[in-house]
Write an enzyme that holds these catalytic residues in place. Structure first.
Site, mmCIF file in Angstrom:
data_model
loop_
_atom_site.group_PDB
_atom_site.id
_atom_site.type_symbol
_atom_site.label_atom_id
_atom_site.label_comp_id
_atom_site.label_asym_id
_atom_site.label_seq_id
_atom_site.Cartn_x
_atom_site.Cartn_y
_atom_site.Cartn_z
ATOM 1 N N SER A 169 -1.358 -10.148 4.999
ATOM 2 C CA SER A 169 -2.345 -9.076 4.960
ATOM 3 C C SER A 169 -3.760 -9.617 4.808
ATOM 4 C CB SER A 169 -2.041 -8.135 3.787
ATOM 5 O OG SER A 169 -2.270 -8.809 2.556
ATOM 6 N N LYS A 226 6.122 -21.198 0.693
ATOM 7 C CA LYS A 226 6.192 -20.067 -0.235
ATOM 8 C C LYS A 226 6.447 -18.848 0.636
ATOM 9 C CE LYS A 226 4.979 -16.475 -2.820
ATOM 10 N NZ LYS A 226 5.689 -15.232 -2.428
ATOM 11 N N HIS A 227 7.698 -18.418 0.704
ATOM 12 C CA HIS A 227 8.053 -17.307 1.562
ATOM 13 C C HIS A 227 7.941 -15.987 0.800
ATOM 14 C CE1 HIS A 227 9.332 -15.865 5.333
ATOM 15 N NE2 HIS A 227 10.135 -16.864 5.661
ATOM 16 N N ALA A 228 8.029 -14.877 1.534
ATOM 17 C CA ALA A 228 8.003 -13.558 0.914
ATOM 18 C C ALA A 228 9.184 -13.415 -0.034
ATOM 19 C CB ALA A 228 8.045 -12.473 1.988
ATOM 20 N N SER A 229 8.976 -12.667 -1.114
ATOM 21 C CA SER A 229 9.981 -12.584 -2.173
ATOM 22 C C SER A 229 11.227 -11.816 -1.774
ATOM 23 C CB SER A 229 9.359 -11.946 -3.421
ATOM 24 O OG SER A 229 8.354 -12.778 -3.954
ATOM 25 N N GLU A 249 -3.473 -16.075 9.843
ATOM 26 C CA GLU A 249 -3.077 -15.078 10.845
ATOM 27 C C GLU A 249 -2.811 -13.804 10.076
ATOM 28 O OE1 GLU A 249 -1.101 -12.424 12.466
ATOM 29 O OE2 GLU A 249 0.617 -13.792 12.614
ATOM 30 N N ASN A 273 8.454 -10.327 7.896
ATOM 31 C CA ASN A 273 8.825 -9.564 9.098
ATOM 32 C C ASN A 273 9.499 -10.402 10.183
ATOM 33 O OD1 ASN A 273 6.234 -10.715 9.376
ATOM 34 N ND2 ASN A 273 5.606 -9.218 10.900
ATOM 35 N N CYS A 317 2.682 -7.787 13.498
ATOM 36 C CA CYS A 317 1.222 -7.837 13.591
ATOM 37 C C CYS A 317 0.750 -7.655 15.024
ATOM 38 C CB CYS A 317 0.706 -9.160 13.043
ATOM 39 S SG CYS A 317 0.969 -9.394 11.279
#
Length: 474
Positions: free
Chosen positions: A210, A157-160, A231, A134, A265
């Site tokens: 999450s 390791k970032h979001a895919s 977080e 995000n 968030c």
């Protein structure tokens, strides 16, 4: 989820990436460990210089990297540029203040029977950062800037769904002059995270994401006795009392709920409004939400772009439909926008009750739930009746109300007459199921350092009875 850039404005997959093979991942881990052996010995002044160079590179790249973020996850181009600017500020903040944060902290040597005593913060080693989509640049920078300044080595390791932004971060630090392999991006799926976290060369981890993801990482790290900072989610309360400037509060409420297309968030998600002003505030809030321009995030006039994923929009639709079916009222919005991509109207829902999912779960989209309350005590009670405790907002000019809010609301951050946001100068983090640990300022840097106690006695020939007092007391 495939590692791919899929434009949420059109639904078109633009580029796909193969995840690292086992052999390639092993090579990355070995290189990270080797990099730390030398990097930990660099002087803080040198690291600060590299951070300044990174800030300069990013500032020059702002337009390009902003377009990349907008393409990958749909935030408006204006907000993407602002995000890049915030990262520049963080890099310069740690370049300016990092050396002082890392200076030895003197203790009272006489009190501990020493000739000298102090605490020194030393880097831990290779730290794994597991980051969400995000705020694809800012979330990673909140970790990277202080961790690198402290002398740690980073693995991202970032979001895919934001692979190109992730690769840009590795290139950014390379261009800034940091030693090779001090910051690496790992294009891996979530199934490979446990292997990396259990590897002896990785000493700690930080995750923004999450609750289930946090539980999984914490369980593995706990089993391996490794430090973590988490977080997690948030469902921030936004309390409006009669003394507030209602028009200003409603204006900020719209931004607080719809920033980043509602996918934050720390976005205000639950609005608690005093009965004396509820009707007027609801009218103002609904009108301002309805006036927002929803459209192509690349267009300058767009204020709300698409949700980042198709499944994310489906989740939002499900929450609103569930609330309506159980008696809630949609004041404005409540529908998907009929156009290509994953758009959803800014929405205000009233009449929310505990039996609705929207009451107790985090809605990651531009949907606000409004509650009418009789007083501040009721607002705080309902606000605290939630698993999350990230941020909280109060709008009031009454000093007693402000102090009660600050004292009693269960959150990691409390903002009065303004919306919750993050600054390099202030600690960032939550309580309850919003996670633990803090990011930013010196507190965030110290999360991944060894606070080493140093006690120095007199020369051995001069030691007297006092030099053993500490050991006797233990």
């Amino acid at each position: 989820m495939a590692i791919a850039t899929t434009n949420p404005t059109t639904g078109e997959t633009l580029k796909t990436f193969e995840p690292l093979s086992d052999e390639a991942l092993e090579d990355r881990l070995a290189r990270a460990a080797a990099a730390f052996a030398g990097y930990r010995l660099t002087e803080p002044a040198q690291r600060a210089g590299w951070l300044r160079s990174a800030a300069d590179v990013l500032e020059a790249d702002t337009g390009t990297v902003a377009e990349l973020m907008t393409t990958e996850m749909g935030k408006t181009l204006a907000s993407a540029k602002a995000e890049a600017g915030k990262c520049v500020k963080a890099l310069r903040y740690y370049a300016e203040h990092g050396e002082s944060f890392l200076r030895p902290k003197p203790a009272d040597a006489e009190a501990v029977s020493a000739t000298e005593a102090y605490v020194v913060h030393q880097p831990l080693g290779v730290v794994l950062a597991i980051m969400p989509w995000n705020f694809p640049l800012w979330q990673a920078m909140r970790f990277a800037a202080p961790a690198l300044m402290a002398g740690n080595v980073g693995l991202l390791k970032h979001a895919s769904n934001v692979p190109q932004t992730a690769l840009y971060l590795e290139e950014l630090f390379r261009q800034a002059g940091f030693p090779a392999d001090v910051f690496q991006t790992l294009l891996i799926g979530s199934g490979s995270v446990e292997r990396v976290l259990r590897d002896d060369r990785v000493v700690a981890a930080t995750l923004t994401g999450s609750g289930p993801a946090g539980q999984s990482v914490a369980a593995v790290a706990g089993d391996a006795l490794k430090k973590t900072v988490l977080e997690l989610g948030g469902s921030d309360p936004f309390i409006v009392m009669p003394s507030a400037d209602l028009d200003k509060a409603a204006e900020v409420a719209v931004t607080a709920r719809c920033q980043n297309n509602g996918q934050s968030c720390i976005a205000a998600k639950r609005f608690f409004v005093h009965a004396d002003v509820a009707e007027e505030f609801t009218r103002l809030f609904a009108e301002k939400l309805a006036d927002l321009t929803v459209g192509d995030p690349m267009d300058e006039g767009t204020q709300v772009g698409p949700l980042a994923t198709e499944s994310g929009r489906e989740d939002v639709e499900r929450y609103v439909a569930d609330a309506v079916q159980k008696g809630a009222t949609v004041v404005t919005g409540g529908r998907r926008v009929e156009r290509p991509g994953w758009f959803y109207e800014p929405t205000l829902v009233t009449g929310v009750t505990p039996k609705m999912g929207i009451y107790s779960e985090e809605v990651f989209g531009p949907v606000a739930a409004l509650f009418t309350v009789s007083d501040l005590d009721e607002a705080i009670r309902i606000a605290n009746d939630h698993v999350y405790g990230l941020g909280a907002n109060l709008w009031s000019d009454d000093e007693a109300e402000r102090q009660r809010f600050i004292r009693d609301v269960q959150s990691g951050m409390a903002f009065v007459n303004g919306m919750v946001t993050s600054y390099p100068d202030l600690p960032f983090g939550g309580v309850k199921q919003s996670g633990y640990g803090r990011e930013l300022t010196e507190v965030g840097m110290y999360e991944f350092t060894n606070a080493k106690t140093v006690w120095i006695g007199p020369p051995s020939g001069q030691q007297g009875e006092g030099s053993t007092a500490g050991a006797a007391a233990e």
